[in-house]
Design an enzyme around this catalytic site. Structure first.
Site, PDB file in Angstrom:
ATOM      1  N   CYS A   2       0.834  -1.200   0.000  1.00 39.69           N
ATOM      2  CA  CYS A   2       0.000   0.000   0.000  1.00 39.69           C
ATOM      3  C   CYS A   2       0.869   1.250   0.000  1.00 39.69           C
ATOM      4  O   CYS A   2       2.039   1.223   0.373  1.00 39.69           O
ATOM      5  CB  CYS A   2      -0.865   0.038   1.246  1.00 39.69           C
ATOM      6  SG  CYS A   2      -1.831  -1.441   1.483  1.00 39.69           S
ATOM      7  N   ARG A  27       4.413   0.569  -6.105  1.00 43.43           N
ATOM      8  CA  ARG A  27       4.378  -0.295  -4.912  1.00 43.43           C
ATOM      9  C   ARG A  27       3.377  -1.421  -5.078  1.00 43.43           C
ATOM     10  O   ARG A  27       3.324  -2.334  -4.263  1.00 43.43           O
ATOM     11  CB  ARG A  27       4.070   0.540  -3.669  1.00 43.43           C
ATOM     12  CG  ARG A  27       5.094   1.616  -3.350  1.00 43.43           C
ATOM     13  CD  ARG A  27       4.578   2.590  -2.308  1.00 43.43           C
ATOM     14  NE  ARG A  27       4.375   1.961  -1.033  1.00 43.43           N
ATOM     15  CZ  ARG A  27       5.350   1.738  -0.132  1.00 43.43           C
ATOM     16  NH1 ARG A  27       6.579   2.098  -0.442  1.00 43.43           N
ATOM     17  NH2 ARG A  27       5.112   1.163   1.011  1.00 43.43           N
ATOM     18  N   TRP A  75      -3.002  -2.536  -1.494  1.00 43.84           N
ATOM     19  CA  TRP A  75      -2.625  -3.875  -1.976  1.00 43.84           C
ATOM     20  C   TRP A  75      -3.277  -4.819  -0.995  1.00 43.84           C
ATOM     21  O   TRP A  75      -2.860  -4.933   0.150  1.00 43.84           O
ATOM     22  CB  TRP A  75      -1.090  -3.996  -1.950  1.00 43.84           C
ATOM     23  CG  TRP A  75      -0.556  -5.236  -2.593  1.00 43.84           C
ATOM     24  CD1 TRP A  75      -0.600  -5.577  -3.914  1.00 43.84           C
ATOM     25  CD2 TRP A  75       0.121  -6.303  -1.943  1.00 43.84           C
ATOM     26  NE1 TRP A  75       0.010  -6.779  -4.115  1.00 43.84           N
ATOM     27  CE2 TRP A  75       0.460  -7.261  -2.936  1.00 43.84           C
ATOM     28  CE3 TRP A  75       0.478  -6.568  -0.627  1.00 43.84           C
ATOM     29  CZ2 TRP A  75       1.139  -8.429  -2.647  1.00 43.84           C
ATOM     30  CZ3 TRP A  75       1.170  -7.734  -0.335  1.00 43.84           C
ATOM     31  CH2 TRP A  75       1.482  -8.655  -1.340  1.00 43.84           C
ATOM     32  N   ASN A 101      -0.947   1.633   5.775  1.00 43.09           N
ATOM     33  CA  ASN A 101      -0.081   0.657   5.096  1.00 43.09           C
ATOM     34  C   ASN A 101       0.465  -0.263   6.183  1.00 43.09           C
ATOM     35  O   ASN A 101       1.092   0.193   7.120  1.00 43.09           O
ATOM     36  CB  ASN A 101       1.061   1.369   4.362  1.00 43.09           C
ATOM     37  CG  ASN A 101       2.057   0.364   3.776  1.00 43.09           C
ATOM     38  OD1 ASN A 101       1.700  -0.781   3.523  1.00 43.09           O
ATOM     39  ND2 ASN A 101       3.298   0.781   3.621  1.00 43.09           N
ATOM     40  N   GLY A 102       0.209  -1.554   6.045  1.00 39.68           N
ATOM     41  CA  GLY A 102       0.705  -2.504   7.040  1.00 39.68           C
ATOM     42  C   GLY A 102      -0.377  -3.526   7.360  1.00 39.68           C
ATOM     43  O   GLY A 102      -1.362  -3.652   6.636  1.00 39.68           O
ATOM     44  N   GLU A 484      18.113 -16.307 -10.137  1.00 42.41           N
ATOM     45  CA  GLU A 484      17.650 -14.965 -10.489  1.00 42.41           C
ATOM     46  C   GLU A 484      17.065 -14.944 -11.888  1.00 42.41           C
ATOM     47  O   GLU A 484      16.035 -14.301 -12.134  1.00 42.41           O
ATOM     48  CB  GLU A 484      18.794 -13.963 -10.355  1.00 42.41           C
ATOM     49  CG  GLU A 484      18.431 -12.547 -10.720  1.00 42.41           C
ATOM     50  CD  GLU A 484      17.279 -11.964  -9.886  1.00 42.41           C
ATOM     51  OE1 GLU A 484      16.890 -12.569  -8.875  1.00 42.41           O
ATOM     52  OE2 GLU A 484      16.747 -10.913 -10.295  1.00 42.41           O
ATOM     53  N   LYS A 488      13.217 -13.644 -12.663  1.00 41.51           N
ATOM     54  CA  LYS A 488      12.951 -12.560 -13.631  1.00 41.51           C
ATOM     55  C   LYS A 488      11.898 -13.003 -14.632  1.00 41.51           C
ATOM     56  O   LYS A 488      10.980 -12.278 -14.973  1.00 41.51           O
ATOM     57  CB  LYS A 488      14.234 -12.170 -14.343  1.00 41.51           C
ATOM     58  CG  LYS A 488      15.150 -11.321 -13.512  1.00 41.51           C
ATOM     59  CD  LYS A 488      14.662  -9.918 -13.319  1.00 41.51           C
ATOM     60  CE  LYS A 488      14.097  -9.453 -12.054  1.00 41.51           C
ATOM     61  NZ  LYS A 488      14.346  -9.886 -10.762  1.00 41.51           N
ATOM     62  N   GLU A 491       8.233 -13.814 -12.732  1.00 39.64           N
ATOM     63  CA  GLU A 491       7.492 -12.743 -12.031  1.00 39.64           C
ATOM     64  C   GLU A 491       6.905 -11.722 -12.990  1.00 39.64           C
ATOM     65  O   GLU A 491       5.941 -11.041 -12.664  1.00 39.64           O
ATOM     66  CB  GLU A 491       8.347 -12.053 -10.984  1.00 39.64           C
ATOM     67  CG  GLU A 491       9.480 -11.208 -11.491  1.00 39.64           C
ATOM     68  CD  GLU A 491      10.181 -10.455 -10.357  1.00 39.64           C
ATOM     69  OE1 GLU A 491       9.530 -10.122  -9.360  1.00 39.64           O
ATOM     70  OE2 GLU A 491      11.387 -10.219 -10.473  1.00 39.64           O
ATOM     71  N   HIS A 507      17.855 -36.315  -9.640  1.00 38.91           N
ATOM     72  CA  HIS A 507      17.213 -36.833  -8.416  1.00 38.91           C
ATOM     73  C   HIS A 507      15.716 -36.574  -8.414  1.00 38.91           C
ATOM     74  O   HIS A 507      15.096 -36.493  -7.360  1.00 38.91           O
ATOM     75  CB  HIS A 507      17.889 -36.206  -7.186  1.00 38.91           C
ATOM     76  CG  HIS A 507      19.337 -36.567  -7.094  1.00 38.91           C
ATOM     77  ND1 HIS A 507      19.785 -37.796  -6.682  1.00 38.91           N
ATOM     78  CD2 HIS A 507      20.432 -35.873  -7.445  1.00 38.91           C
ATOM     79  CE1 HIS A 507      21.097 -37.841  -6.745  1.00 38.91           C
ATOM     80  NE2 HIS A 507      21.525 -36.681  -7.202  1.00 38.91           N
ATOM     81  N   LYS A 606       6.453  -3.679  -5.016  1.00 39.82           N
ATOM     82  CA  LYS A 606       7.882  -3.354  -5.072  1.00 39.82           C
ATOM     83  C   LYS A 606       8.540  -3.563  -3.720  1.00 39.82           C
ATOM     84  O   LYS A 606       9.679  -3.966  -3.632  1.00 39.82           O
ATOM     85  CB  LYS A 606       8.082  -1.904  -5.501  1.00 39.82           C
ATOM     86  CG  LYS A 606       9.537  -1.489  -5.633  1.00 39.82           C
ATOM     87  CD  LYS A 606      10.291  -2.347  -6.637  1.00 39.82           C
ATOM     88  CE  LYS A 606      11.742  -1.982  -6.753  1.00 39.82           C
ATOM     89  NZ  LYS A 606      12.514  -2.946  -7.578  1.00 39.82           N
TER      90      LYS A 606
HETATM   91  C1  AGP Z   1      12.634  -9.169  -7.414  1.00 33.60           C
HETATM   92  O1  AGP Z   1      12.528  -8.822  -8.795  1.00 33.60           O
HETATM   93  C2  AGP Z   1      11.343  -8.942  -6.663  1.00 33.60           C
HETATM   94  N1  AGP Z   1      10.871  -7.633  -6.822  1.00 33.60           N
HETATM   95  C3  AGP Z   1      11.435  -9.377  -5.216  1.00 33.60           C
HETATM   96  O2  AGP Z   1      11.876 -10.729  -5.201  1.00 33.60           O
HETATM   97  C4  AGP Z   1      12.392  -8.561  -4.328  1.00 33.60           C
HETATM   98  O3  AGP Z   1      13.734  -8.817  -4.701  1.00 33.60           O
HETATM   99  C5  AGP Z   1      12.181  -8.993  -2.873  1.00 33.60           C
HETATM  100  O4  AGP Z   1      10.850  -8.712  -2.522  1.00 33.60           O
HETATM  101  C6  AGP Z   1      13.133  -8.289  -1.892  1.00 33.60           C
HETATM  102  O5  AGP Z   1      12.890  -6.915  -1.907  1.00 33.60           O
HETATM  103  P1  AGP Z   1      13.964  -5.939  -1.192  1.00 33.60           P
HETATM  104  O6  AGP Z   1      15.266  -6.127  -1.927  1.00 33.60           O
HETATM  105  O7  AGP Z   1      13.393  -4.565  -1.335  1.00 33.60           O
HETATM  106  O8  AGP Z   1      14.079  -6.379   0.230  1.00 33.60           O
END
Ligand code: AGP
Length: 611
Positions: A2, A27, A75, A101-102, A484, A488, A491, A507, A606
């Site tokens: 949020c 966000r 959110w 927010n929270g 990673e 990418k 997501e 395995h 984000k």
């Molecule tokens: C990565 O592309 C994502 N946005 C997510 O995995 C992100 O890396 C993760 O939420 C950690 O966020 P931060 O680095 O702000 O702690």
């Protein structure tokens, strides 16, 4: 997560609130709303969907006149995305309204208690509990009511609050969710994050946990939970507005991928360079050589891509500095009752510096007297402020939900740390250090080269838009790269993908490989190269189509893999910084081809400031 904004001043509040919320869209959200006091009552408009719906409903704010208001992008956590569940939320007589927010973790118990006292709820949210609880405690003094609520609620919050009986003020309070305030030319503003206020001011006050803010048109006061007034020092934001804008690129993610060379350069050599006279200097570490030599164990703790950087960090720190490293997902670490030994040091990696799990893990380590270093991108964020020392990744504002430049900067921070520790601990000599520094300083240009040759990976991506399952495999650092690369892709394109340690495939998971299954094999580690060739053969004989990412010169891989992307030669510890570029581009172009919302992927935020 949020986003909240609030404004009080001489101007009409609604347009300022809507514009501020637009700057917080990154966000992640599913509904939005604003509330403005018109001199007689608090008027509210909120709706599910994108901000443009709210702009249309309020004629860009014209239908909500007034110079005092709060706004919110939601959110959904408690209660589905609906108009009723959108914020702001009123108390029953609409004399108090709140944005949040929270998460209020004990909201069910509090709701039952309030309902037994005759309070009626209209939404499914945890936040509405706060509106009624403020009503319950309000006897004319807003600060007193807020502190009483703070004593009753458990969980995380950044709250913006309007009291109709106090039409010349906005109140705010935070615990664990970010909150900043600043002056505008004709009033004061509050928000969850810097981009929402940059248009008005670079001088902001970061609100600490359990601090209360009282804003009037001309005044800004801070209080602690005992209602004692506080004085706070402002922070000057160095970012420029353009840096937080798209700059002509189609997506923030593409812009930020192309900013990686600069992010890497700026992290190697920020205002206070980290390489001086051919030595690694990381003053912000605040550690003597003796303290560095005394380290017996490192915990690296993070989430998502930051965790993947941490996995690379393990290989590089153990390989170069010969320090045992445990890498943990923060959401696991905080609940596994970790064993802290003498001379343990924790490194918490976070782009936003607000990730709830990472912040909680940091606090757990600190509670056990473990030195905590933050590797953080957002200046002044919670993790940056609560860590004992912080090593900033100077990647600048990262808006796209899928991290790229901040991830690359995190890798650089970890390389520098490993080189510093290795040299101080006598694991590498001057000549080896110079060699590493030379390779490190070549990375930005090599990244630029890969970015400028994107066409090959772009064409390849367009052939795989219909993929259902994609596997990324690698060994050692190449496994970290695979983690990673897989994230990418999935997501932002919503294609299922998973990263696997190549040696582990046989395995079980290899049973999933079918005719035409795409497997991205990363083979940049010379010592593991032959093993990887065998793994490629393994999956190809079962029908896989193999994209290989390897070092220039490894041309014989073309006999084994179906498609090969080469990266420039660099030190084997640094290959992640290069191999991840084509994999970022692959994810981007698959998502683009599928027409997904690249900068704001569904269900994602984000900064995950809730558990
Ligand atoms: C990565 O592309 C994502 N946005 C997510 O995995 C992100 O890396 C993760 O939420 C950690 O966020 P931060 O680095 O702000 O702690």
């Amino acid at each position: 997560m949020c986003g909240i904004v609030g404004y009080i001043g001489e101007s009409q509040a609604a347009p300022i609130l809507l514009e501020g919320l637009a700057k917080l869209e990154y966000r992640g959200y599913d509904s939005a709303g604003i509330a403005v006091y018109d001199g007689t009552k608090i008027n509210m408009m909120k709706s599910v969907g994108r901000l443009k719906v709210l702009n249309e409903l309020t004629h860009d704010g014209e239908t909500l006149p007034g110079c005092l208001g709060i706004g919110h992008t939601r959110w959904a956590t408690h209660g589905s995305p609906t108009d009723v569940n959108a914020h702001p939320h009123f108390n029953m007589d609409e004399s108090i309204t709140v944005v949040h927010n929270g998460i209020i973790e004990n909201y069910i118990k509090l709701r039952r208690r309030l309902e037994s006292r005759g309070y009626e709820f209209v939404s499914e949210t945890d936040t509405e509990v706060v509106a009624h609880l403020l009503d319950y405690y309000y006897k004319g003094n807003p600060i007193e009511a807020i502190t009483k609520v703070m004593h009753r609620v458990e969980g995380s919050y950044a709250l913006g609050i309007l009291f109709k009986q106090h039409p010349d003020e906005i109140f705010a309070v935070r615990k664990d969710s970010p909150l900043i305030v600043g002056h505008t030319s004709d009033g004061n503003i509050l928000a969850s994050d810097v981009p929402a206020v940059l248009k008005y001011t670079r001088t902001v006050y970061f609100i600490e946990n359990e601090e209360i803010v009282r804003l009037s048109k001309t005044n800004m006061k801070f209080y602690n939970v005992d209602e004692e007034e506080l004085t706070k020092e402002p922070t000057t934001i160095e970012w420029d507005v353009a840096a937080a804008e798209k700059g002509g690129y189609e997506h923030y993610m593409l812009k930020e991928m192309y900013e990686q060379p600069k992010a890497v350069r700026d992290t190697i050599s920020p205002a206070n360079p980290r390489i001086k006279d051919n030595k690694i200097e990381i003053e912000e570490l605040n550690m003597t050589d003796e303290e560095i030599r005394a380290i017996k164990k490192l915990y690296i703790i993070a989430c998502g891509s930051a965790y993947h950087a941490g996995v690379t960090g393990k290989y590089v720190l153990e390989g170069l500095a010969r320090i045992p490293v445990e890498v943990d997902l923060a959401s696991e670490f905080r609940y596994r009752d970790p064993i802290y030994e003498e001379n343990t040091m924790a490194i918490v990696i976070s782009q936003s510096g607000e990730t709830a799990d990472s912040l909680a893990a940091l606090r757990d380590a600190k509670a056990h007297n473990v030195k905590v270093l933050g590797i953080v991108n957002v200046v002044g964020s919670s993790i940056a402020r609560e860590a004992e020392s912080v090593m900033y990744t100077w990647a600048g504002p990262e808006i796209a939900v899928a991290t790229t430049k901040a991830y690359s900067a995190q890798l650089i921070a970890l390389y520098l740390l490993a080189m510093k520790f290795a040299y101080v601990r006598g694991q590498i000599d001057d000549a080896q250090l110079q060699e590493l520094i030379k390779d490190l300083q070549r990375l930005p240009d090599q990244i630029e080269l890969l970015l400028n040759n994107k066409e090959k990976i772009q064409r390849f991506a367009n052939r795989y838009l219909a993929s259902k399952d994609v596997f990324f495999i690698g060994r050692g650092i190449d496994y970290a790269i695979s983690l990673e690369g897989s994230l990418k892709l999935k997501e932002i394109s919503y294609i299922h993908s998973e990263a696997y340690a190549a040696g582990e495939l046989k395995h079980g998971t290899i049973s999933l490989i079918e005719e035409g299954t795409l497997v991205a094999a990363v083979l940049t580690q010379d010592t593991l190269y032959k093993k990887m060739i065998s793994n490629i053969v393994e999956v190809r004989t079962r029908g896989a189509f193999v994209l290989a990412v390897t070092n220039e010169g490894n041309t014989e891989v073309e006999k084994t893999a179906d498609y090969v992307i080469y990266i420039p030669q660099t030190n084997s510890y640094f290959t992640n910084s290069l191999a991840i570029i084509p994999l970022q581009l692959f994810g981007y172009y698959v998502s683009l081809g599928k027409g997904c919302d690249i900068d704001k992927p569904r269900n994602l935020a984000k900064s995950v400031t809730v558990e």
